[in-house]
Write a protein that holds these residues in place. Structure first.
Motif, PDB file in Angstrom:
ATOM      1  N   VAL A  92       0.857  -1.187   0.000  1.00 51.88           N
ATOM      2  CA  VAL A  92       0.000   0.000   0.000  1.00 51.88           C
ATOM      3  C   VAL A  92       0.896   1.241   0.000  1.00 51.88           C
ATOM      4  O   VAL A  92       1.893   1.308   0.720  1.00 51.88           O
ATOM      5  CB  VAL A  92      -0.928   0.002   1.219  1.00 51.88           C
ATOM      6  CG1 VAL A  92      -1.766   1.281   1.264  1.00 51.88           C
ATOM      7  CG2 VAL A  92      -1.840  -1.225   1.197  1.00 51.88           C
ATOM      8  N   ASP A  93       0.560   2.226  -0.838  1.00 51.19           N
ATOM      9  CA  ASP A  93       1.451   3.368  -1.022  1.00 51.19           C
ATOM     10  C   ASP A  93       1.661   4.120   0.292  1.00 51.19           C
ATOM     11  O   ASP A  93       0.776   4.166   1.156  1.00 51.19           O
ATOM     12  CB  ASP A  93       0.900   4.303  -2.096  1.00 51.19           C
ATOM     13  CG  ASP A  93      -0.328   5.039  -1.636  1.00 51.19           C
ATOM     14  OD1 ASP A  93      -0.227   6.210  -1.268  1.00 51.19           O
ATOM     15  OD2 ASP A  93      -1.406   4.412  -1.632  1.00 51.19           O
ATOM     16  N   PRO A  94       2.839   4.719   0.461  1.00 53.84           N
ATOM     17  CA  PRO A  94       3.190   5.328   1.754  1.00 53.84           C
ATOM     18  C   PRO A  94       2.304   6.491   2.157  1.00 53.84           C
ATOM     19  O   PRO A  94       2.052   6.691   3.346  1.00 53.84           O
ATOM     20  CB  PRO A  94       4.649   5.763   1.573  1.00 53.84           C
ATOM     21  CG  PRO A  94       4.871   5.801   0.095  1.00 53.84           C
ATOM     22  CD  PRO A  94       3.977   4.749  -0.481  1.00 53.84           C
ATOM     23  N   GLY A  95       1.841   7.299   1.192  1.00 49.91           N
ATOM     24  CA  GLY A  95       0.966   8.404   1.555  1.00 49.91           C
ATOM     25  C   GLY A  95      -0.317   7.923   2.202  1.00 49.91           C
ATOM     26  O   GLY A  95      -0.771   8.470   3.221  1.00 49.91           O
ATOM     27  N   THR A  96      -0.913   6.889   1.616  1.00 52.82           N
ATOM     28  CA  THR A  96      -2.128   6.314   2.190  1.00 52.82           C
ATOM     29  C   THR A  96      -1.870   5.787   3.593  1.00 52.82           C
ATOM     30  O   THR A  96      -2.688   5.977   4.502  1.00 52.82           O
ATOM     31  CB  THR A  96      -2.651   5.197   1.280  1.00 52.82           C
ATOM     32  OG1 THR A  96      -3.114   5.781   0.047  1.00 52.82           O
ATOM     33  CG2 THR A  96      -3.778   4.414   1.931  1.00 52.82           C
ATOM     34  N   MET A  97      -0.723   5.141   3.788  1.00 52.87           N
ATOM     35  CA  MET A  97      -0.409   4.605   5.114  1.00 52.87           C
ATOM     36  C   MET A  97      -0.234   5.727   6.137  1.00 52.87           C
ATOM     37  O   MET A  97      -0.685   5.605   7.273  1.00 52.87           O
ATOM     38  CB  MET A  97       0.853   3.743   5.037  1.00 52.87           C
ATOM     39  CG  MET A  97       0.683   2.463   4.209  1.00 52.87           C
ATOM     40  SD  MET A  97      -0.668   1.409   4.789  1.00 52.87           S
ATOM     41  CE  MET A  97      -0.114   1.002   6.452  1.00 52.87           C
ATOM     42  N   VAL A  98       0.412   6.825   5.745  1.00 53.54           N
ATOM     43  CA  VAL A  98       0.554   7.965   6.662  1.00 53.54           C
ATOM     44  C   VAL A  98      -0.828   8.505   7.031  1.00 53.54           C
ATOM     45  O   VAL A  98      -1.108   8.787   8.208  1.00 53.54           O
ATOM     46  CB  VAL A  98       1.432   9.058   6.034  1.00 53.54           C
ATOM     47  CG1 VAL A  98       1.366  10.348   6.856  1.00 53.54           C
ATOM     48  CG2 VAL A  98       2.877   8.588   5.917  1.00 53.54           C
TER      49      VAL A  98
END
Length: 207
Positions: free
Chosen positions: A50-56
């Motif tokens: 899952v892309d890092p922006g979504t995880m943040v």
């Protein structure tokens, strides 16, 4: 509508021309772990996770309201929508995108996760009278400022008077300038968190 670039096709195409090549990624949060189907032609569809922006965004933004209508704007294959639906099973989660391949993935991922409170929809399919308790978005900054501003204006003005929006934007892709623009247009905006070159903006409704 989403953020990032796709090989051979833009993820914001309604019907991606790139050939389908499905795979699975795992969304892992402290209180949630779920496998999600993804594909080429949707945002971060070729990424190994899952892309890092979504995880943040999912780690830093407050949990969604327990009830009401909640929007995942630019849902892609649905990691944000599935998380929101898991945390607030009595809320209605609108997963909105223009990409039909993405919407089909959301429907399948919602069914696989047992989340019957997700509504995958094209923007025009969300009833006009619905007011949103919250918006969560990894917005499509690469579509350009004019399109992005029009998109955000459309949905932020559907917030309830006590609603909030949570946007994650890379610093080098204009998070600070976006915050300034939001304030200039009459919304409240503040930086909630900053991690891994991403900033989470907390946005409140216009008077």
């Amino acid at each position: 509508v989403l953020s990032g670039l796709m090989e051979g096709s833009h993820y914001f195409d309604e019907e991606p021309a790139v050939t389908s090549q499905r795979r699975s990624v795992r969304l892992t949060l402290p209180d949630l772990q779920v496998d999600l189907a993804t594909d080429r032609g949707v945002f971060a569809g070729r990424a190994p996770r899952v892309d890092p922006g979504t995880m943040v965004l999912l780690r830093e933004a407050p949990r969604p309201p327990a009830r009401g209508h909640v929007l995942d704007l630019g849902c892609g294959y649905g990691p944000i929508a599935v998380a929101l639906a898991s945390w607030s099973p009595a809320a209605t989660i609108w997963a909105v995108d223009v990409n039909e391949r993405a919407l089909q993935l959301v429907r399948e991922n919602a069914a696989a996760a047992g989340r019957t409170n997700i509504r995958a929809a094209h923007p025009d399919e969300v009833p006009d009278d619905i007011r949103l308790a919250a918006i969560y978005s990894n917005p499509p900054v690469r579509v350009g400022k004019t399109v992005l501003h029009d998109l955000l204006s459309q949905w932020l003005d559907r917030l309830q008077s006590d609603g909030s929006a949570w946007l994650v934007v890379q610093k080098h892709l204009g998070s600070d300038s976006l915050a300034r623009w939001l304030i200039e247009q009459g919304w409240t905006a503040r930086r909630l968190a900053s991690r891994q070159a991403y900033r989470v903006l907390a946005v409140g409704p216009r008077p």
